[in-house]
Write an enzyme that holds these catalytic residues in place. Structure first.
Site, PDB file in Angstrom:
ATOM      1  N   HIS A  46       3.834  36.997 -23.710  1.00 41.44           N
ATOM      2  CA  HIS A  46       3.547  36.600 -25.089  1.00 41.44           C
ATOM      3  C   HIS A  46       3.013  37.803 -25.855  1.00 41.44           C
ATOM      4  CE1 HIS A  46       3.172  31.929 -24.807  1.00 41.44           C
ATOM      5  NE2 HIS A  46       4.268  32.391 -24.233  1.00 41.44           N
ATOM      6  N   PRO A  58     -12.976  27.828 -22.332  1.00 41.06           N
ATOM      7  CA  PRO A  58     -11.598  28.311 -22.178  1.00 41.06           C
ATOM      8  C   PRO A  58     -10.950  28.810 -23.455  1.00 41.06           C
ATOM      9  CG  PRO A  58     -11.655  25.918 -22.158  1.00 41.06           C
ATOM     10  CD  PRO A  58     -13.087  26.367 -22.158  1.00 41.06           C
ATOM     11  N   TYR A  65      -3.469  27.973 -31.953  1.00 40.37           N
ATOM     12  CA  TYR A  65      -4.874  27.568 -32.034  1.00 40.37           C
ATOM     13  C   TYR A  65      -5.094  27.002 -33.428  1.00 40.37           C
ATOM     14  CZ  TYR A  65      -6.032  30.259 -27.803  1.00 40.37           C
ATOM     15  OH  TYR A  65      -6.113  30.730 -26.513  1.00 40.37           O
ATOM     16  N   LYS A 107     -10.553  33.661 -20.934  1.00 41.02           N
ATOM     17  CA  LYS A 107     -11.212  34.758 -20.212  1.00 41.02           C
ATOM     18  C   LYS A 107     -11.593  34.440 -18.771  1.00 41.02           C
ATOM     19  CE  LYS A 107     -10.840  37.680 -23.273  1.00 41.02           C
ATOM     20  NZ  LYS A 107      -9.434  37.790 -23.003  1.00 41.02           N
TER      21      LYS A 107
END
Length: 394
Positions: free
Chosen positions: A72, A295, A201, A299
């Site tokens: 990505h 989350p 997001y 990381k």
């Protein structure tokens, strides 16, 4: 039984450490409390940073990742019905991330360990780690119905927050810093094509949403929900409807997710935790045994991988030179990166989620921050650099 490095925990960090030590000619034994099937099915992270991918390739665990993983080059942020793409390579000098589930990383590392590495014992429940301050710490565990002991030159705890290794660091020197967030994630795994070829997001007044994937035909999707939510209170149709509402775009009011069969549904609480120091005597902490991140910043697995890469280099340096300099610096070296990742995860979490008690002023501040990321190459680059992962020597 005796070994140079006793590794407690057969998740991705413990297995990667064992592999790196094997390549350096350092013997180890891995003790994992669960059975192999459970470990290889345990759903966790799905985003790998550039440095994690590079380490897996160097460890000989990159063939399937390269064949099946999804590279990505960015993410999409949605707020106020608008979409902004963050172009990772353009903002970071070429770095990117990969979608490749933790389950697959574990399968690859287990296969390598069983074929070429040292002992890997499943269903080996560690009950105590003793003698951290001695030259030969001792691990007590139960395996195949018998109580056994493993003496080691060093012990590495990759057994998570609730594992026994954290308690080998005395309370008198151990400090834990924690934050619990006032919301959780309701996550689903669905047999449905991803909504977009990169992660989305989304911030909305209804709460946060995330559209991710596990493969070209399997979607991983999340909704912000109140703490204590029972997944049974969210029938599949309600989940899909809420995802549509939170991911909606003003420019495309008819936009909808492609729906499919939900194969898994669970609720994940959100919290942060850091335990210091990450080393006491001859016992080292790595991964979730030392730190937990929400989350949102992707990381968790990557921080764990960074820990064991640093630690493997330190063990190799010690084996080659006899110097303990890098082993002695392990905790300080890792904690600098840990706190940077904690801050980034906190930033992503508090910017994108709606606190149940936040005011309209707080919401405006979130929208202003997201507007800045959308309009400022510097702000976008800061997000991209942290998301793709800082260099291991940073």
């Amino acid at each position: 039984m005796h070994t140079t490095v006793g590794i407690i925990g057969g998740g991705p960090s413990g297995l990667l450490l064992a592999r790196l030590l094997h390549q350096a000619g350092i013997d180890s034994v891995v003790l994992e409390s669960r059975d192999r099937d459970y470990v290889e099915r345990r759903q966790r992270a799905g985003i790998l940073e550039q440095a994690t991918v590079d380490a897996l390739r160097a460890a000989g665990a990159g063939a399937r990742l390269d064949a099946e993983g999804l590279p990505h080059d960015g993410i999409e942020l949605r707020h106020d019905g608008r979409a902004t793409r963050i172009d990772f390579p353009a903002l970071t000098g070429g770095r990117r991330v990969w979608v490749y589930a933790q389950t697959e990383v574990v399968k690859d590392l287990v296969a390598l360990q069983l074929a070429e590495g040292g002992p890997l014992h499943f269903e080996a429940e560690v009950t105590a780690v003793e003698g951290a301050d001695t030259d030969s710490p001792l691990v007590r565990y139960t395996h195949e119905g018998r109580e056994k002991t493993l003496t080691c030159d060093y012990v590495v705890g990759c057994d998570g927050y609730h594992g026994v290794t954290r308690h080998a660091v005395p309370e008198s020197v151990r400090r834990t810093f924690e934050r619990t967030y006032p919301y959780s994630w309701l996550g689903i795994l669905a047999e449905a094509p991803p909504v977009y070829d990169e992660l989305i997001y989304a911030h909305s007044e209804r709460g946060f949403a995330l559209a991710s994937m596990r493969s070209p035909s399997v979607s991983r999707l999340y909704l912000q929900v109140p703490n204590g939510t029972d997944p049974a209170d969210w029938p599949d149709e309600r989940v899909w409807d809420e995802l549509d509402a939170r991911l909606s775009l003003t420019a495309d009011p008819g936009w909808r997710l492609t729906r499919g069969t939900v194969t898994q549904k669970s609720v994940l609480p959100m919290r942060s935790s850091v335990t210091e120091p990450m080393r006491h005597g001859r016992v080292f902490l790595a991964g979730d045994a030392a730190h937990i991140v929400p989350p949102t910043g992707a990381k968790g697995l990557n921080l764990a991988a960074a820990d064991v890469i640093v630690l493997a280099r330190a063990f190799a340096h010690h084996a080659k030179t006899g110097s303990t300099e890098l082993l002695d610096a392990y905790s300080d070296t890792c904690l600098r990166r840990v706190w940077r990742a904690e801050h980034f995860s906190y930033f992503m979490t508090t910017t994108l989620h709606v606190d149940p008690d936040q005011s309209s002023f707080d919401t405006r501040l979130q929208q202003s921050q997201l507007d800045r990321i959308a309009g400022s190459p510097h702000a976008a680059a800061e997000l991209a650099e942290n998301y793709t992962g800082l260099p291991l020597d940073a």
